[in-house]
Scaffold this motif. Structure first.
Motif, PDB file in Angstrom:
ATOM      1  N   PHE A  89     -59.519 -10.753 150.792  1.00 44.56           N
ATOM      2  CA  PHE A  89     -60.026  -9.460 150.347  1.00 44.56           C
ATOM      3  C   PHE A  89     -59.497  -8.624 149.759  1.00 44.56           C
ATOM      4  O   PHE A  89     -60.063  -7.866 148.843  1.00 44.56           O
ATOM      5  CB  PHE A  89     -61.503  -9.870 151.541  1.00 44.56           C
ATOM      6  N   MET A  90     -58.841  -7.962 151.013  1.00 41.39           N
ATOM      7  CA  MET A  90     -58.593  -6.333 151.263  1.00 41.39           C
ATOM      8  C   MET A  90     -57.392  -6.366 149.877  1.00 41.39           C
ATOM      9  O   MET A  90     -57.400  -5.105 149.373  1.00 41.39           O
ATOM     10  CB  MET A  90     -58.330  -6.281 152.553  1.00 41.39           C
ATOM     11  N   GLY A  91     -56.581  -7.049 149.742  1.00 44.96           N
ATOM     12  CA  GLY A  91     -55.678  -6.543 149.221  1.00 44.96           C
ATOM     13  C   GLY A  91     -55.784  -6.403 147.195  1.00 44.96           C
ATOM     14  O   GLY A  91     -55.726  -5.014 147.161  1.00 44.96           O
ATOM     15  N   GLY A  92     -56.540  -6.834 147.089  1.00 40.37           N
ATOM     16  CA  GLY A  92     -57.459  -7.127 145.733  1.00 40.37           C
ATOM     17  C   GLY A  92     -57.703  -5.865 146.063  1.00 40.37           C
ATOM     18  O   GLY A  92     -58.328  -4.431 145.220  1.00 40.37           O
ATOM     19  N   PHE A  98     -56.469   1.686 144.048  1.00 42.13           N
ATOM     20  CA  PHE A  98     -55.580   2.747 143.513  1.00 42.13           C
ATOM     21  C   PHE A  98     -55.442   2.810 142.344  1.00 42.13           C
ATOM     22  O   PHE A  98     -55.201   4.024 141.760  1.00 42.13           O
ATOM     23  CB  PHE A  98     -54.204   1.905 144.200  1.00 42.13           C
ATOM     24  N   VAL A  99     -56.110   1.625 141.058  1.00 49.15           N
ATOM     25  CA  VAL A  99     -54.920   1.585 139.908  1.00 49.15           C
ATOM     26  C   VAL A  99     -56.060   2.737 139.492  1.00 49.15           C
ATOM     27  O   VAL A  99     -55.996   3.435 138.650  1.00 49.15           O
ATOM     28  CB  VAL A  99     -54.348   0.680 139.757  1.00 49.15           C
ATOM     29  N   GLY A 100     -57.178   2.000 139.687  1.00 47.64           N
ATOM     30  CA  GLY A 100     -58.577   2.543 139.092  1.00 47.64           C
ATOM     31  C   GLY A 100     -58.526   4.189 138.957  1.00 47.64           C
ATOM     32  O   GLY A 100     -58.543   5.308 138.087  1.00 47.64           O
ATOM     33  N   ASN A 101     -58.773   4.182 140.113  1.00 46.76           N
ATOM     34  CA  ASN A 101     -58.387   6.512 140.793  1.00 46.76           C
ATOM     35  C   ASN A 101     -57.029   7.044 139.803  1.00 46.76           C
ATOM     36  O   ASN A 101     -57.604   7.550 139.471  1.00 46.76           O
ATOM     37  CB  ASN A 101     -58.860   6.291 142.567  1.00 46.76           C
ATOM     38  N   LEU A 102     -56.029   6.460 140.100  1.00 49.11           N
ATOM     39  CA  LEU A 102     -54.899   6.605 139.598  1.00 49.11           C
ATOM     40  C   LEU A 102     -55.114   7.100 138.025  1.00 49.11           C
ATOM     41  O   LEU A 102     -55.263   8.282 136.930  1.00 49.11           O
ATOM     42  CB  LEU A 102     -53.705   6.132 140.064  1.00 49.11           C
ATOM     43  N   GLN A 123     -64.103  10.909 137.078  1.00 52.08           N
ATOM     44  CA  GLN A 123     -64.657  10.283 137.804  1.00 52.08           C
ATOM     45  C   GLN A 123     -64.214   9.641 138.976  1.00 52.08           C
ATOM     46  O   GLN A 123     -62.953   9.160 139.255  1.00 52.08           O
ATOM     47  CB  GLN A 123     -65.582   9.471 136.487  1.00 52.08           C
ATOM     48  N   PRO A 124     -65.191   9.761 140.476  1.00 48.29           N
ATOM     49  CA  PRO A 124     -64.558   8.805 140.814  1.00 48.29           C
ATOM     50  C   PRO A 124     -64.804   7.736 141.158  1.00 48.29           C
ATOM     51  O   PRO A 124     -65.637   7.298 140.167  1.00 48.29           O
ATOM     52  CB  PRO A 124     -65.056   9.543 142.067  1.00 48.29           C
TER      53      PRO A 124
END
Length: 209
Positions: A89-92, A98-102, A123-124
């Motif tokens: 679960f946690m890796g994804g 990370f990618v979304g916020n970047l 947008q957060p």
């Protein structure tokens, strides 16, 4: 909110349903987010000590609390093995946040360059807590219980439940992607308060409290 609304192209605000020119330009618009002059926008601050620091920690601890709560539910309530939860679960989750916020950060910088408004805020992005709870109980829990009732070995049952949940996430993302094509119609037809009320409610409930 005024800055956000003004950042929509005039064609998007005035179209009757979907503007084909906007759709054709969409891939190039996405790529422009990575253009160096947009990434390092002149006059757009990389980090404001008070605002960005507060927002970072608010978003970080909100997502951390949600992750730990969901992991606890999966292990203690649904019966998943802790090792499976941490490994599958946690890796994804970490990579997607990370990618979304970047990418949202790059989009904010691009909009700041296009509009000249250097107070544009990204947008957060993070875990949708109500949606995650619904999927945890409604998909992971249900599929795991069904597999165990069939007599499936626990490792296979957990793998099946996790795979179905991944499929549900993919289909949900596809639905949201398709919804983006009618977003201009919605923004033109609905009052602004209709957008602010749920955002404000989520902010006060999940971030404030």
């Amino acid at each position: 909110q005024r800055s956000t609304r003004d950042s929509f192209p005039a064609t998007a605000r005035g179209m009757s349903f979907v503007d084909l020119a906007d759709l054709r330009a969409l891939p190039f618009e996405l790529a422009r987010s990575f253009k160096l002059s947009n990434v390092v926008a002149k006059g757009y601050p990389l980090w404001t000590l008070k605002g960005d620091t507060g927002a970072f920690f608010a978003l970080f601890f909100d997502n951390l609390a949600t992750q730990l709560s969901l992991a606890g539910i999966a292990v203690d309530v649904l019966g998943f093995e802790a090792k499976f939860v941490w490994s599958h679960f946690m890796g994804g989750v970490g990579l997607s946040i990370f990618v979304g916020n970047l990418y949202y950060c790059l989009q904010a910088s691009k909009v700041a360059v296009q509009t000249g408004k250097m107070d544009t805020c990204a947008q957060p992005y993070g875990i949708n807590t109500p949606g995650a709870l619904a999927k945890t109980y409604g998909i992971l829990g249900v599929v795991l219980a069904q597999e165990k009732a069939k007599g499936t070995d626990m490792p296979v049952a957990m793998e099946t439940a996790w795979s179905v949940a991944c499929c549900a996430n993919f289909l949900g993302g596809l639905f949201e992607f398709l919804g983006a094509f009618v977003a201009p119609l919605i923004t033109r037809s609905c009052p602004q308060g209709a957008f602010l009320a749920p955002v404000g409610g989520i902010g006060m409930t999940w971030l404030g409290l």
